[in-house]
Each structure stands twice: as structure tokens, then as C-alpha cells.
Enzyme design. Structure first.
Site, mmCIF file in Angstrom:
data_model
loop_
_atom_site.group_PDB
_atom_site.id
_atom_site.type_symbol
_atom_site.label_atom_id
_atom_site.label_comp_id
_atom_site.label_asym_id
_atom_site.label_seq_id
_atom_site.Cartn_x
_atom_site.Cartn_y
_atom_site.Cartn_z
ATOM 1 N N HIS A 216 38.115 40.254 45.733
ATOM 2 C CA HIS A 216 37.211 40.501 46.846
ATOM 3 C C HIS A 216 35.813 40.868 46.361
ATOM 4 C CE1 HIS A 216 39.133 44.530 46.200
ATOM 5 N NE2 HIS A 216 37.913 44.979 46.441
ATOM 6 N N ASP A 246 44.379 38.852 44.444
ATOM 7 C CA ASP A 246 43.065 39.480 44.586
ATOM 8 C C ASP A 246 42.491 39.646 43.184
ATOM 9 O OD1 ASP A 246 40.826 40.898 45.273
ATOM 10 O OD2 ASP A 246 41.883 42.631 46.102
ATOM 11 N N GLY A 325 35.447 52.917 45.503
ATOM 12 C CA GLY A 325 34.778 53.105 44.226
ATOM 13 C C GLY A 325 35.663 52.744 43.060
ATOM 14 N N SER A 327 37.792 49.915 43.054
ATOM 15 C CA SER A 327 38.249 48.537 43.161
ATOM 16 C C SER A 327 37.997 47.740 41.890
ATOM 17 C CB SER A 327 37.527 47.850 44.320
ATOM 18 O OG SER A 327 38.361 46.952 44.971
ATOM 19 N N SER A 343 43.297 46.780 43.835
ATOM 20 C CA SER A 343 42.952 45.949 44.988
ATOM 21 C C SER A 343 42.540 46.815 46.167
ATOM 22 C CB SER A 343 44.138 45.063 45.377
ATOM 23 O OG SER A 343 43.884 44.357 46.575
#
Length: 457
Positions: A216, A246, A325, A327, A343
Site C-alpha cells: 500500500h 501487501d 507509523g 507500516s 501491513s
């Protein structure tokens, strides 16, 4: 720009000090020495390190075939428990062979095929934003979770679908938080207003240096920098989100970039030797600048998560805390196995919650990359564990060596809140995420313990 050495940040853990220090205490020299006492009868379950349990689980999955119904690592006994279903007739001999290999065999009611069929029913009838499900081999059921947004008719629909699967097939629970991607945080990499996290350094299929991060993040922007106002240093090559994962592969623009296979915890580096599949019950560690170092257990595999942006499949479910923060940050084991990329999930590092990770093995296969730089990450033997400053030389620690995945002022792993909007998440925290991750020591909150790790209270 040349990106030869990526400086370590001054402190490894920003917020969640108690949890971070608890995790740090577990990352001590020789903490994961072999648990096998020797002399064990061949047919008796063996005590195993988590990494060895993962390898054995993979072998037995192939050996048992349709009889295999999942496995998990029992941290108390340090044994691999393997579920088997329908072992009558000739299959019984295969089970005996599995026992001789060192696993503890447990007969269960639900086969893998039956649980997969139940998951397909959930996908068809209950794909509702704010829901997730994963196979839990410890209960031999599918664990279905609904976040705080699933109410009214949506809850009734989900509850009815789960009830229709049968009491012995699935369990349903409610989460206090809301599922969202955790864009921003960690060792920041920047793209416009977005901030995300570098997960693990890899070598792309064409031999160029690159890194893995959350998909993402990869679909939010193409060019990424290692400072908020800096020039781009890396460009997205491939990205998947939502859908079957992801993850994103981001190639460094400078082909001379040295990208060591490490997770940098500040004053300690963890050498990453190889990627491995997650095993339920295994203790794992997550690194990110927003919340520092956190640990927990793998709860479920092949998880499906219905984010507001879309459905993502094939994830690993854990009880490791995370916040906006974190990810894209790295999930790894004590003895240096790369497990996942952060994720999203629900909750925080105060109240807890669920966090989902993209398996590294799946991401590597999909993008055609290999872990690390072809040799920089080969410093620590499995029995050496992860050391503090005493093990720094063997682990490749040094002022400039901390790039791999965890913590550096310039190496990336992602912080802040702007990415919550631009990278597909709902994270918040603004610039505070980066400031907390990179500057806890300057804020006067740093505490160093005997392990050489730095955390905050």
C-alpha cells in the site's frame, strides 16, 4: 547520490517503552541456543528452536499430504505440534514417520480441505470491511475477527455466516479497534506527503540492490527518499495491494548502493540470514520507529483482511502491537529469520490488538528477489542468538552498518501520519511519528540496559 552506508539512529525504541524493553530483554546473546537435550528417543517429540520447528513443519506438510491439518509451535514445551485428520488405513504409517521426525502428533476433527472450504464461504458471504479470518491450528478452527466498525446488519450477517459454518469450524470475536493499514513510521522513507517503512534489503532479479516494503506504500507513490526534503534514492519496481498480498519491491537508484541484510535496533543489529515461513506459536519481533521494538506470537496463517481499501489475502496474523507509523517494517525471529512486512491491523501498543503481516517468502517469490546482498548478512550462527554490544562484531554492528530493516535516521522504515491518507491507510500522528522514532534520546527519554539496547520509559 551514493548510499554506501546508512547511519544508525541514536535510539531504537520510541514509544511503548515497557513493551519495547520487554522485547529487548529477550534479544540477548545465546538466548536461543539449541533446546535439544540429546539422547531423545527417535519416536518421541523433540525440543526444537523456533527456526527448526518451521523447517520441520514444512517437511511434514509435504510428507503428510491431505492428512496434514496445520501445525503450531508450543513455546512451553518447545515442540512442534502437528495436526492430522483422517489417518486411517495407509495414512497411519505416514503419521508414524512424522512422529519419528520429532513432531508431536495430534488428531483433530477438521481437515485442511474443510477449513479451506469454510474460508471460501466466508469470502463469498461475509467479505465486509473491518473483518478478518485466519486458520488457528491450536483450536483447529478458523478465527474470525470483526473490528469496531462492524455493527448492525453487517454484524448480523457475519454472525449468521459463522454460525452456519458450525460450532466446530469457526469462532467469532470482536476487536476494540478498527482495521487499517499502518502507513508511516519506522525508519522513514518519504514520497511527497507519504511516509512508510523499509522492511528488508534484497537483491532484485537483475542483481540490483532493492528493498521490500508494504504494497500500500508502493501504490501510493513511485519515487522514495530517505529524508523528508531529500532527493529520491529508490523507485518502485513492483507493488501489490489490495489483492493477493501487501508488498512492494523498491530498487535503489544508485546501483552501487550497499544494502546489508540486517535489522538495526540502534545499538544492536540482528543479522538476517534467510527468509522463513511463519509458524503459529513462534515468538516474533517487530521493529518500527513509532513504537520501537515489540514482540509477540504468531496467531494464524493465510489470513484474509478486509481493509477499507479492499481485501488482502495470504497474511500472517499476530498479537504483536503496532501503530500508524510502523507500516512496511520488518517482522523477524530472534535467530535472524525474516518473517514478514507490517501491513495493518487494529489497536495500539497500549491496549493491544491484532496486526497482520505480509509473508516475506511469498513476496520474494512474487517479485523474483533474494534476501540480502549476497553475503552481508552471514555473521551469526543459529545458536549464537542475537547479542548486545558483545555480539556486535559477529553481527556486523557498527556505526554505518545498521541499514537492513530496522532503524536508521536515513535508511527507511517509515514514520509519521501523513502516509495514513496518501499510502492508503488511516494512520495519524503527523511528524511526531518520525520525531519519536529518530529522536527519543534527544528528548531525554532514552534508557540503556545491560543488553546494549536503548529504550524509553
Amino acid at each position: 547520490m551514493s548510499h554506501q552506508r546508512i547511519p544508525k539512529r541514536k535510539t531504537a525504541m520510541a514509544l511503548g517503552g515497557v513493551a519495547a524493553l520487554g522485547a529487548a530483554a529477550l534479544l540477548l546473546p545465546h538466548a536461543n541456543a539449541s533446546q535439544d537435550g540429546g539422547g531423545t528417543a527417535a519416536a518421541a517429540p523433540k525440543t526444537l528452536k523456533a527456526a527448526d520447528a518451521s523447517d520441520l513443519a514444512t517437511r511434514l506438510r509435504n510428507l503428510l499430504g491431505e492428512a496434514f491439518a496445520g501445525s503450531y509451535y508450543d513455546t512451553g514445551s518447545k515442540r512442534l505440534v502437528v495436526n492430522v485428520a483422517d489417518v486411517s488405513g495407509d495414512r497411519n504409517d505416514v503419521v508414524v514417520r512424522a512422529e519419528k521426525a520429532g513432531a508431536q502428533i495430534r488428531e483433530v476433527e477438521n481437515s485442511t480441505a474443510e477449513l479451506e472450504a469454510a474460508a471460501k464461504t466466508l469470502k463469498a458471504d461475509a467479505t465486509i470491511p473491518g473483518t478478518a479470518w485466519a486458520v488457528d491450528p491450536r483450536t483447529n478452527k478458523i478465527l474470525v475477527t470483526a473490528d469496531s466498525t462492524v455493527t448492525g446488519g453487517k454484524w448480523d450477517r457475519l454472525e449468521s455466516t459463522v454460525r452456519g459454518l458450525g460450532d466446530g469450524t469457526a469462532t467469532l470475536r470482536k476487536s476494540a479497534g478498527a482495521f487499517r493499514t499502518f502507513a508511516s513510521g519506522g525508519d522513514a522513507i518519504f514520497a511527497g506527503g507519504a511516509r512508510c517503512s523499509l522492511g528488508f534489503n534484497v537483491t532484485a532479479g537483475d542483481g540490483s540492490p532493492a528493498f521490500l516494503t508494504a504494497g500500500h506504500c508502493g501504490v501510493a507513490a513511485e519515487a522514495w527518499s530517505d529524508s523528508a526534503a531529500g532527493e529520491p534514492i529508490a523507485t518502485v519496481d513492483q507493488a501489490v495491494f489490495p489483492g493477493a498480498g501487501d508488498f512492494a519491491l523498491v530498487k535503489y537508484d544508485d546501483p552501487a548502493t550497499v544494502a546489508p541484510s540486517e535489522v538495526n535496533l540502534g545499538r544492536q543489529t540482528v543479522q538476517i540470514s534467510q527468509a522463513a515461513d511463519a509458524t503459529v506459536g513462534t515468538q516474533v519481533f517487530r521493529m518500527g520507529s513509532t513504537t520501537g521494538l515489540a514482540d509477540g506470537q504468531v496467531l494464524g496463517l493465510d489470513a484474509t483482511v478486509n481493509y477499507p481499501e479492499g481485501t488482502v489475502t495470504g497474511l500472517v496474523q499476530t498479537d504483536v502491537c503496532a501503530e500508524p507509523g510502523d507500516s512496511g517494517g520488518s517482522l523477524f525471529t530472534q535467530d535472524g529469520l525474516a518473517i514478514g512486512l507490517t501491513s495493518g491491523g487494529s489497536g495500539d501498543c497500549t491496549a493491544g490488538g491484532e496486526t497482520f503481516f505480509q509473508p516475506v517468502t511469498t513476496a520474494l517469490e512474487a517479485v523474483g528477489a533474494t534476501l540480502g546482498d549476497g553475503g552481508a548478512g552471514q555473521g551469526v550462527g543459529a545458536d549464537d542468538g542475537v547479542g548486545g554490544e558483545e555480539a556486535g562484531a559477529g553481527a556486523g554492528a557498527g556505526d554505518g552498518a545498521g541499514a537492513g530493516a530496522g532503524a536508521g535516521e536515513e535508511a527507511g522504515a517509515g514514520a509519521g501520519g501523513e502516509a495514513g491518507q496518501e499510502a492508503g491507510g488511516q494512520g495519524a500522528g503527523g511528524d511526531a511519528g518520525a520525531d519519536a522514532g529518530a529522536g527519543a534520546e534527544e528528548q531525554g527519554g532514552a534508557v540503556q540496559d545491560d543488553s546494549g539496547l536503548t529504550g524509553t520509559h
